[in-house]
Write an enzyme that holds these catalytic residues in place. Structure first.
Site, PDB file in Angstrom:
ATOM      1  N   ARG A 205      28.408  46.797  28.744  1.00  0.00           N
ATOM      2  CA  ARG A 205      27.917  45.414  28.781  1.00  0.00           C
ATOM      3  C   ARG A 205      26.690  45.165  27.929  1.00  0.00           C
ATOM      4  O   ARG A 205      26.203  44.043  27.886  1.00  0.00           O
ATOM      5  CB  ARG A 205      27.678  44.999  30.231  1.00  0.00           C
ATOM      6  CG  ARG A 205      28.959  45.110  31.054  1.00  0.00           C
ATOM      7  CD  ARG A 205      29.108  44.064  32.114  1.00  0.00           C
ATOM      8  NE  ARG A 205      30.447  44.117  32.662  1.00  0.00           N
ATOM      9  CZ  ARG A 205      30.825  44.920  33.670  1.00  0.00           C
ATOM     10  NH1 ARG A 205      29.946  45.708  34.251  1.00  0.00           N
ATOM     11  NH2 ARG A 205      32.062  44.924  34.085  1.00  0.00           N
TER      12      ARG A 205
ATOM     13  N   ASP B 103      35.707  43.718  49.266  1.00  0.00           N
ATOM     14  CA  ASP B 103      35.262  44.152  47.930  1.00  0.00           C
ATOM     15  C   ASP B 103      34.378  43.097  47.259  1.00  0.00           C
ATOM     16  O   ASP B 103      34.482  42.857  46.065  1.00  0.00           O
ATOM     17  CB  ASP B 103      36.491  44.478  47.045  1.00  0.00           C
ATOM     18  CG  ASP B 103      36.106  45.150  45.728  1.00  0.00           C
ATOM     19  OD1 ASP B 103      34.943  45.578  45.589  1.00  0.00           O
ATOM     20  OD2 ASP B 103      36.973  45.229  44.834  1.00  0.00           O
TER      21      ASP B 103
ATOM     22  N   ASN C 102      29.992  46.889  46.865  1.00  0.00           N
ATOM     23  CA  ASN C 102      30.624  46.936  48.183  1.00  0.00           C
ATOM     24  C   ASN C 102      30.500  48.322  48.827  1.00  0.00           C
ATOM     25  O   ASN C 102      30.350  49.322  48.137  1.00  0.00           O
ATOM     26  CB  ASN C 102      32.107  46.585  48.040  1.00  0.00           C
ATOM     27  CG  ASN C 102      32.805  47.489  47.050  1.00  0.00           C
ATOM     28  OD1 ASN C 102      32.730  47.252  45.844  1.00  0.00           O
ATOM     29  ND2 ASN C 102      33.439  48.552  47.522  1.00  0.00           N
TER      30      ASN C 102
ATOM     31  N   GLY D 287      31.335  53.453  40.176  1.00  0.00           N
ATOM     32  CA  GLY D 287      32.052  54.511  40.885  1.00  0.00           C
ATOM     33  C   GLY D 287      32.077  54.268  42.380  1.00  0.00           C
ATOM     34  O   GLY D 287      32.716  55.009  43.125  1.00  0.00           O
TER      35      GLY D 287
ATOM     36  N   TRP E 276      36.520  36.121  32.078  1.00  0.00           N
ATOM     37  CA  TRP E 276      35.319  36.597  32.754  1.00  0.00           C
ATOM     38  C   TRP E 276      34.177  36.186  31.824  1.00  0.00           C
ATOM     39  O   TRP E 276      33.519  37.025  31.247  1.00  0.00           O
ATOM     40  CB  TRP E 276      35.340  38.114  32.932  1.00  0.00           C
ATOM     41  CG  TRP E 276      36.431  38.608  33.816  1.00  0.00           C
ATOM     42  CD1 TRP E 276      37.744  38.741  33.488  1.00  0.00           C
ATOM     43  CD2 TRP E 276      36.306  39.045  35.185  1.00  0.00           C
ATOM     44  NE1 TRP E 276      38.441  39.228  34.573  1.00  0.00           N
ATOM     45  CE2 TRP E 276      37.590  39.432  35.612  1.00  0.00           C
ATOM     46  CE3 TRP E 276      35.232  39.144  36.057  1.00  0.00           C
ATOM     47  CZ2 TRP E 276      37.824  39.916  36.897  1.00  0.00           C
ATOM     48  CZ3 TRP E 276      35.480  39.635  37.335  1.00  0.00           C
ATOM     49  CH2 TRP E 276      36.764  40.009  37.752  1.00  0.00           C
TER      50      TRP E 276
ATOM     51  N   ARG F 182      29.808  36.761  45.349  1.00  0.00           N
ATOM     52  CA  ARG F 182      31.265  36.832  45.287  1.00  0.00           C
ATOM     53  C   ARG F 182      31.891  36.235  46.557  1.00  0.00           C
ATOM     54  O   ARG F 182      33.027  35.772  46.534  1.00  0.00           O
ATOM     55  CB  ARG F 182      31.660  38.310  45.146  1.00  0.00           C
ATOM     56  CG  ARG F 182      32.615  38.571  44.016  1.00  0.00           C
ATOM     57  CD  ARG F 182      32.482  39.998  43.524  1.00  0.00           C
ATOM     58  NE  ARG F 182      33.706  40.755  43.727  1.00  0.00           N
ATOM     59  CZ  ARG F 182      33.971  41.909  43.109  1.00  0.00           C
ATOM     60  NH1 ARG F 182      33.100  42.430  42.257  1.00  0.00           N
ATOM     61  NH2 ARG F 182      35.094  42.547  43.345  1.00  0.00           N
TER      62      ARG F 182
END
Lengths: 524, 253
Positions: free
Chosen positions: A114, A286, A243, A174, A450, A313
Site C-alpha cells: 500500500r 471479520d 478481527n 496474518g 476498493w 466496517r
C-alpha cells in the site's frame, strides 16, 4: 534560469525532515494519508471546482507485473514513489518517467503493497515477508534490510511504513490465519527495533481475561495491517486493529477479545498503550477496524475538542475524544445494518440476537467487506464534511466449530455474497459532529472497487468509482465536475501534489499510475 | 488409492529428489551438454536468448516452479515456437537443473574462491567502491551491489567483471550534459527521451531535466567500468567473483 533555481532547490531540499512531514501535504505528499491527521485534505487550489472540467491526463506509468496496485504514492521534491508487491518505483513526478526501480525477488510471497514512507535521504517499504527495507531515495541503492516478523509464524506485510520523529512504525497481516498482532517501531537510521506492542495481551496481562482460552493469547489475530495517524502535540499514535481469530466462530474465544477490532492510542516514544476503544466486542463477522482514525479539531457540544473520527466496517461512524478515548457518539452511515440497533451511551453495540454466523448460514449486514474498509476517506475542515467511500451490502455468514488451526488460512469459514442483493458503492459526505448525511454520490457497478478519496482546498473531492473511473465532484454539493476512465478496477486512493508550480492529481489503477493536471493551451 | 496416485505421479514426472538434483554438478553438466545440442539454436549458446527468450536473466524462469519448467521443456509451449521433446524424463530434469543453475541468483549456487580475499580486492586493488555501493557505502555511477549475489546469476556477474562492455546496465549510460544555466553535469543517464532525461552523478544526486534545458549532451556507449581480465590474476578474479556472489541483502537475517 528557472532550471538553475530548480537544481539548487533540489540539492538544498535533499533531506526530508520530521518538520517537513508535519507540514505535509503541500506541494509534497509525504505520508500514506498525506498528513499525520489522516484527513487527506490538500491546501492546493490551482485545480478547483471552477476549472476541474479542464483536467487532462499528463502521463501514465505502467508498472510491469502489476495486477492489483493498492498503493498510495508519496511525492517529495518532484519525485513520486509508488510500490507494488516487493517493488518500489521512483518516477519523475512531472513526466512519469522512471528514475529507478527496486525489486526484491527473494521475498517470499506476492502480497499487495500500500505504499512507501520517506525520511532523510531514505525511502522505506515493507516486503510481503515482513522485511523493512531502507533505500537511498535518489538512487534506489539498498541501505539495509531488517526482518521484523517471521512468515513461519503466519506473518506477512502489506502496509505503508509510518514515520514518527526518528522512528519507522510497522504493522503486520496474518490475523485471519491466527498470527498474533503487534505494532513495532524501528530506528529510521538503522532498522533496530525500539519497541513492540502486542495487540493481544500476554498471559496474565490486562485484557487476557477477555479470552476464554489461553490458546488465543498466542493465536488471536488483531492484525495491524494498515497505517495509522499521529497527534504530535499529544505524542500519541492512533492505530486500528483487525478481527479476532478464528474470524467467524467465537465459541473458542468467549469474551470481548481485546484488543481486537479496536482503536489503540499508543505513546510514540515508548510503545505503551495509553487508551483503547473496542468497536466490535467479540466480533464474529471479520469486521477489522481498518479504516484509519481521522484526527479533527472542531467545536463539539459548544467546546473546541480534539476528536478522532472512525468509520468502522460494522457500519457505524464513531466520534471519540482523542486525548482520553472518551466515547462521544456513533451513527449508522449505511442503511444496510441489522446486527445492532445502535450504539449505547458507553459506546457498546446493542446487539441483535441471531446474527452470528451458523453452519447453515445467517444473513447479516453489513457484508464481510464492511460498510467501510481501508480505502481512504477524506475530511475537509472548511466544509466540515467527511467524504466516505461506503458499501451497502449484506452477506450470508457461515461458521464451523472445527478446531482452529493457525497459519493454514483457517478462519472458521466466512461470508458469501447474496446474488439477488448485489452491493452498491456510494461516496457519502457526512457531518461528523451529527452523523448527518449531507450529500451522496452513487457509484453503480459490480461492487468490486476498493477506491478512496482525497479532498482539496479548491473545493474538489477526487475519488475512484466502481467502474474504474477517477471522478471529481464539488466538495459542497457533490455535483459532478469531471471523470476519466482507466478501464481497470481501481483499488487505491488518489493524492494531489505540485511540481514547478503545477498541480497534479495521481491515482493507481490495477497496473498503472495516472497523473492529471489542467489542460495547457499552446502559447506562441 | 493414494498409493496408485503417487505411483502415477511418479510415472508422469519422476521426482528423484529434485532439490538435491538441482545442485548436483554431474546432472547440471549433463544438462549443459543437452542444452548445447538441443536448445542453444533458439536460446543461444549460453542461454542468452535469440529466437527464444533469454534464460540467463529472464525472470519468468526464476519465478517458475520446477514442475512448470519441466512441463515447458517436456510438452513445449503451445502458441509459441517452443516444441515438445521426446527426451526421457530423466534428461528433461537434467535440462531443468542446468536452467536453474544458469538462472539462479549466484548466492544460491556453489561458487569457488576466497570471499575475504575478494573483499580486499573490491576495497583495494579493484577500486570498485569508487563507482559501486554496498549498503550505502560507495559511488553511484555503477549499479548498487548490495544484493548483486542475491539478484544476478553467476554468469552475469562474471561477464560484468571480465567483459563489462558486452552489455551496458540499463540506466547506467555515461553522459556529460551542458545546461543552459552554464552548469555541466557528469554522470549516468537513468532515463533519456526526446523530451526529458534524468541523470545521477557519482555523489548520488539526481537531476530531472527537460531536454529543452540541455544545450549539449555527450553520451557514451562504452561502460566506464574497466575489464579485470588483464589487471587481476585468475585467482584474484575468482575471489572477487566469489565475494560478489555472496552479497545478498538478506544474508544477515
Amino acid at each position: 534560469m528557472r532550471l538553475g533555481v530548480y537544481l539548487l532547490a533540489m540539492s538544498a531540499l535533499a533531506q526530508v525532515k520530521y518538520e517537513d512531514i508535519l507540514k505535509s501535504p503541500n506541494e509534497n505528499w509525504l505520508t500514506y494519508a498525506g498528513s499525520y491527521s489522516g484527513q487527506r485534505h490538500s491546501p492546493l487550489t490551482q485545480i478547483n471546482a471552477a476549472n476541474a472540467r479542464n483536467l487532462t491526463a499528463k502521463w501514465v506509468y505502467h508498472v510491469p507485473d502489476a495486477k492489483k496496485l493498492e498503493a498510495t504514492p508519496i511525492v517529495y521534491d518532484g519525485i513520486l514513489y509508488v510500490t507494488n508487491s516487493n517493488q518500489l518505483h521512483a518516477l519523475d513526478a512531472r513526466t512519469g518517467r522512471k528514475i529507478w526501480i527496486y525489486r526484491d525477488e527473494q521475498a517470499e510471497g506476492q502480497r499487495v503493497n500500500r505504499g512507501a514512507a520517506i525520511l532523510g535521504d531514505k525511502v522505506y517499504l515493507v516486503t510481503s515477508d515482513c522485511h523493512l527495507v531502507a533505500l537511498n531515495r535518489k538512487t534506489g541503492a539498498i541501505l539495509w534490510h531488517k526482518k521484523y516478523a517471521d512468515t513461519k509464524e503466519g506473518y506477512f506485510a502489506t502496509m505503508a511504513p509510518f514515520i514518527v520523529k526518528d522512528k519507522v512504525v510497522v504493522g503486520m497481516g496474518g490475523g485471519d490465519s491466527g498470527a498474533r498482532g503487534f505494532l513495532a517501531a524501528m530506528s529510521a537510521s538503522t532498522g533496530e527495533e525500539l519497541w513492540r506492542l502486542w495487540t493481544i495481551p500476554g498471559k496474565g496481562e490486562p485484557g487476557s481475561e477477555t479470552w476464554s482460552k489461553e490458546f488465543s493469547l498466542k493465536w488471536g489475530g488483531a492484525g495491524t495491517w494498515l497505517s495509522g495517524t499521529y497527534d504530535p502535540a499529544l505524542n500519541l499514535l492512533y492505530w486500528t486493529t483487525g478481527n479476532p481469530w478464528p474470524d467467524f466462530y467465537g465459541g473458542d474465544r468467549e469474551g470481548a477479545n481485546l484488543y481486537s477490532d479496536s482503536l489503540i492510542a499508543v505513546d510514540a516514544d515508548t510503545g505503551k498503550l495509553k487508551w483503547y476503544f473496542q468497536f466490535t466486542p467479540h466480533d464474529t463477522h471479520d469486521w477489522d477496524a481498518q479504516s484509519w482514525p481521522v484526527l479533527i479539531d472542531t467545536v463539539y457540544d459548544g467546546k473546541p475538542r480534539k476528536l478522532v473520527l472512525h468509520p468502522n466496517r460494522n457500519g457505524f461512524l464513531y466520534l471519540l475524544d482523542r486525548v482520553t478515548g472518551e466515547f462521544l457518539r456513533a451513527t449508522a452511515f449505511v442503511d444496510k445494518l441489522d446486527w445492532a440497533t445502535g450504539i449505547d451511551a458507553k459506546g457498546k453495540p446493542m446487539v441483535v440476537p441471531g446474527k452470528d454466523p451458523t453452519p447453515g448460514g445467517t444473513r447479516a449486514c453489513p457484508a464481510v467487506r464492511g460498510a467501510a474498509n481501508w480505502m481512504s476517506p477524506a475530511y475537509n475542515p472548511v466544509t466540515g464534511l467527511f467524504y466516505l467511500p461506503t458499501l451497502e451490502q449484506c452477506d450470508i455468514y457461515f461458521s464451523s466449530t472445527k478446531e482452529p488451526k493457525p497459519m493454514i488460512g483457517f478462519a472458521g469459514t466466512g461470508g458469501e455474497n447474496i446474488p439477488a442483493e448485489p452491493g452498491k458503492f456510494l461516496l457519502r459526505a457526512i457531518d461528523p459532529r451529527t452523523g448527518k448525511r449531507v450529500w451522496e454520490y452513487g457509484l453503480p457497478g459490480p461492487a468490486t472497487a476498493w477506491a478512496g478519496a482525497v479532498s482539496t482546498a479548491g473545493n474538489v473531492v477526487f475519488f475512484g468509482d466502481d467502474n474504474g473511473q477517477l471522478v471529481a465532484s464539488d466538495a459542497r454539493t457533490g455535483k459532478h465536475l469531471w471523470h476519466f476512465g482507466t478501464s481497470q478496477n481501481i483499488t487505491a486512493s488518489p493524492i494531489t501534489y505540485a511540481v514547478d508550480g503545477k498541480q497534479y492529481v495521481a491515482i493507481c489503477s490495477a497496473s498503472d499510475v495516472y497523473a492529471f493536471g489542467l489542460f495547457e493551451p499552446m502559447v506562441e | 488409492m493414494l498409493t496408485l496416485i503417487l505411483f502415477l505421479a511418479q510415472v508422469g514426472a519422476p521426482d528423484f529428489s529434485k532439490s538435491s538434483l538441482m545442485k548436483d554438478a554431474a546432472n547440471i553438466d549433463e544438462g549443459r551438454k543437452l542444452f548445447a545440442s538441443t536448445c542453444s539454436g533458439c536460446h543461444g549458446p549460453s542461454g542468452e536468448g535469440g529466437r527464444g527468450p533469454n534464460l540467463m536473466t529472464g525472470r519468468a524462469v526464476r519465478r517458475s516452479t520446477d514442475e512448470t519448467l519441466f512441463n515447458s521443456v517436456k510438452n513445449g509451449l503451445p502458441g509459441t515456437d517452443m516444441p515438445p521433446t521426446n527426451l526421457p524424463n530423466e534428461k528433461v530434469w537434467q535440462l531443468v537443473s542446468f536452467m536453474r543453475a544458469l538462472n539462479a541468483p549466484a548466492y544460491e549456487v556453489l561458487v569457488n574462491g576466497d570471499e575475504a580475499a575478494g573483499r580486499e580486492i573490491f576495497m583495494g586493488k579493484g577500486n570498485c567502491r569508487q563507482c559501486h555501493a554496498i549498503g550505502g557505502q560507495g559511488g553511484s555511477l555503477g549499479p548498487d551491489l548490495t544484493n548483486i549475489g542475491g539478484s544476478r546469476p553467476l554468469n552475469q556477474i562474471r561477464e560484468a567483471v571480465l567483459q563489462p562492455d558486452k552489455r551496458l546496465a540499463e540506466g547506467y549510460q555515461p553522459a556529460v550534459l551542458h545546461l543552459k544555466s552554464g552548469k555541466t553535469l557528469t554522470g549516468v543517464l537513468r532515463d533519456y527521451t526526446n523530451y526529458s532525461m534524468s541523470l545521477v552523478d557519482n555523489a548520488g544526486n539526481v537531476y530531472l531535466l527537460r531536454t529543452a534545458e540541455v544545450t549539449d549532451r555527450r553520451l557514451s556507449m562504452k561502460s566506464p567500468m574497466p575489464s579485470y581480465k588483464e589487471t587481476l590474476t585468475a585467482t584474484e578474479q575468482r575471489d572477487l567473483i566469489k565475494f560478489l556472489s555472496r552479497l545478498s541483502a538478506r544474508r544477515e537475517q
